[in-house]
Design a protein around this motif. Structure first.
Motif, mmCIF file in Angstrom:
data_model
loop_
_atom_site.group_PDB
_atom_site.id
_atom_site.type_symbol
_atom_site.label_atom_id
_atom_site.label_comp_id
_atom_site.label_asym_id
_atom_site.label_seq_id
_atom_site.Cartn_x
_atom_site.Cartn_y
_atom_site.Cartn_z
ATOM 1 N N UNK A 1 0.795 -1.224 0.000
ATOM 2 C CA UNK A 1 0.000 0.000 0.000
ATOM 3 C C UNK A 1 0.829 1.278 0.000
ATOM 4 N N UNK A 2 1.952 1.292 0.701
ATOM 5 C CA UNK A 2 2.753 2.524 0.798
ATOM 6 C C UNK A 2 3.245 2.985 -0.574
ATOM 7 N N UNK A 3 3.946 2.145 -1.354
ATOM 8 C CA UNK A 3 4.382 2.625 -2.676
ATOM 9 C C UNK A 3 3.209 2.931 -3.613
ATOM 10 N N UNK A 4 2.120 2.178 -3.463
ATOM 11 C CA UNK A 4 0.947 2.418 -4.302
ATOM 12 C C UNK A 4 0.381 3.810 -4.051
ATOM 13 N N UNK A 5 0.135 4.150 -2.792
ATOM 14 C CA UNK A 5 -0.449 5.457 -2.497
ATOM 15 C C UNK A 5 0.546 6.596 -2.698
ATOM 16 N N UNK A 6 1.836 6.336 -2.581
ATOM 17 C CA UNK A 6 2.818 7.359 -2.934
ATOM 18 C C UNK A 6 2.744 7.660 -4.428
ATOM 19 N N UNK A 7 2.650 6.631 -5.242
ATOM 20 C CA UNK A 7 2.544 6.824 -6.692
ATOM 21 C C UNK A 7 1.216 7.489 -7.062
ATOM 22 N N UNK A 8 0.138 7.081 -6.400
ATOM 23 C CA UNK A 8 -1.169 7.685 -6.668
ATOM 24 C C UNK A 8 -1.152 9.172 -6.324
ATOM 25 N N UNK A 9 -0.552 9.540 -5.204
ATOM 26 C CA UNK A 9 -0.544 10.956 -4.818
ATOM 27 C C UNK A 9 0.260 11.793 -5.805
ATOM 28 N N UNK A 10 1.372 11.270 -6.300
ATOM 29 C CA UNK A 10 2.153 11.996 -7.311
ATOM 30 C C UNK A 10 1.344 12.119 -8.601
ATOM 31 N N UNK A 11 0.725 11.034 -9.007
ATOM 32 C CA UNK A 11 -0.073 11.030 -10.226
ATOM 33 C C UNK A 11 -1.241 12.017 -10.135
ATOM 34 N N UNK A 12 -1.937 12.022 -9.017
ATOM 35 C CA UNK A 12 -3.058 12.947 -8.826
ATOM 36 C C UNK A 12 -2.564 14.390 -8.872
ATOM 37 N N UNK A 13 -1.437 14.668 -8.240
ATOM 38 C CA UNK A 13 -0.896 16.032 -8.239
ATOM 39 C C UNK A 13 -0.556 16.494 -9.650
ATOM 40 N N UNK A 14 0.100 15.628 -10.411
ATOM 41 C CA UNK A 14 0.499 15.998 -11.775
ATOM 42 C C UNK A 14 -0.719 16.201 -12.664
ATOM 43 N N UNK A 15 -1.657 15.262 -12.641
ATOM 44 C CA UNK A 15 -2.818 15.374 -13.524
ATOM 45 C C UNK A 15 -3.764 16.494 -13.099
ATOM 46 N N UNK A 16 -3.779 16.843 -11.820
ATOM 47 C CA UNK A 16 -4.563 18.000 -11.386
ATOM 48 C C UNK A 16 -3.966 19.279 -11.961
ATOM 49 N N UNK A 17 -2.637 19.382 -11.947
ATOM 50 C CA UNK A 17 -1.989 20.551 -12.553
ATOM 51 C C UNK A 17 -2.246 20.619 -14.053
ATOM 52 N N UNK A 18 -2.259 19.469 -14.717
ATOM 53 C CA UNK A 18 -2.569 19.436 -16.150
ATOM 54 C C UNK A 18 -4.001 19.913 -16.385
ATOM 55 N N UNK A 19 -4.941 19.442 -15.589
ATOM 56 C CA UNK A 19 -6.346 19.845 -15.739
ATOM 57 C C UNK A 19 -6.523 21.344 -15.489
ATOM 58 N N UNK A 20 -5.854 21.868 -14.473
ATOM 59 C CA UNK A 20 -5.936 23.305 -14.189
ATOM 60 C C UNK A 20 -5.333 24.099 -15.348
ATOM 61 N N UNK A 21 -4.215 23.637 -15.883
ATOM 62 C CA UNK A 21 -3.570 24.336 -17.000
ATOM 63 C C UNK A 21 -4.466 24.353 -18.232
ATOM 64 N N UNK A 22 -5.076 23.229 -18.530
ATOM 65 C CA UNK A 22 -5.991 23.185 -19.679
ATOM 66 C C UNK A 22 -7.198 24.098 -19.476
ATOM 67 N N UNK A 23 -7.726 24.079 -18.286
ATOM 68 C CA UNK A 23 -8.879 24.941 -17.979
ATOM 69 C C UNK A 23 -8.497 26.410 -18.136
ATOM 70 N N UNK A 24 -7.330 26.796 -17.656
ATOM 71 C CA UNK A 24 -6.853 28.186 -17.782
ATOM 72 C C UNK A 24 -6.592 28.533 -19.248
ATOM 73 N N UNK A 25 -6.030 27.597 -20.001
ATOM 74 C CA UNK A 25 -5.774 27.827 -21.419
ATOM 75 C C UNK A 25 -7.073 28.151 -22.149
ATOM 76 N N UNK A 26 -8.099 27.319 -21.945
ATOM 77 C CA UNK A 26 -9.373 27.556 -22.623
ATOM 78 C C UNK A 26 -10.059 28.816 -22.113
#
Length: 108
Positions: free
Chosen positions: A22-47
């Motif tokens: 569980x530890x490496x899984x949730x560490x990877x999930x938290x990084x992934x969520x952070x990165x994709x949230x920034x991508x979503x915010x960037x796309x929203x700001x772009x549009x």
């Protein structure tokens, strides 16, 4: 206290087999969520900047909740292989164990 810090200080993984997965899984999930949230915010700001009239129709609170759910769901699914490749291994003869994430080739 962070799990990684405790493991480094004790030089032993004391959290057991389930937490080894569980530890490496949730560490990877938290990084992934952070990165994709920034991508979503960037796309929203772009549009919002490049197409302000069109974007106002679909940039709603419901759309934001939908994007949050999609980011979390995809991150949980995308990182799920970590749950299957994490292993708890004994190191040395002194009862020390370590948690490893590794991929091996299947022998044919």
């Amino acid at each position: 206290m962070p799990f990684t810090l405790i493991g480094q200080l004790l030089r032993n993984f004391v959290f057991g087999r389930i937490m080894c997965k569980l530890i490496p899984y949730f560490q990877a999930v938290s990084v992934s969520v952070a990165v994709w949230t920034l991508v979503a915010i960037s796309l929203e700001r772009y549009f919002a900047i490049c197409r302000p009239l069109k974007s106002r129709r679909w940039q709603t609170q419901f759309h934001a909740y939908k994007m949050i759910a999609i980011v979390w769901a995809l991150s949980l699914v995308w990182n799920s292989p970590i749950l299957f490749v994490s292993r708890l291994l004994s190191m040395g003869g002194k009862g020390k164990v370590i948690s490893l994430v590794f991929i091996t080739k299947k022998k044919s």
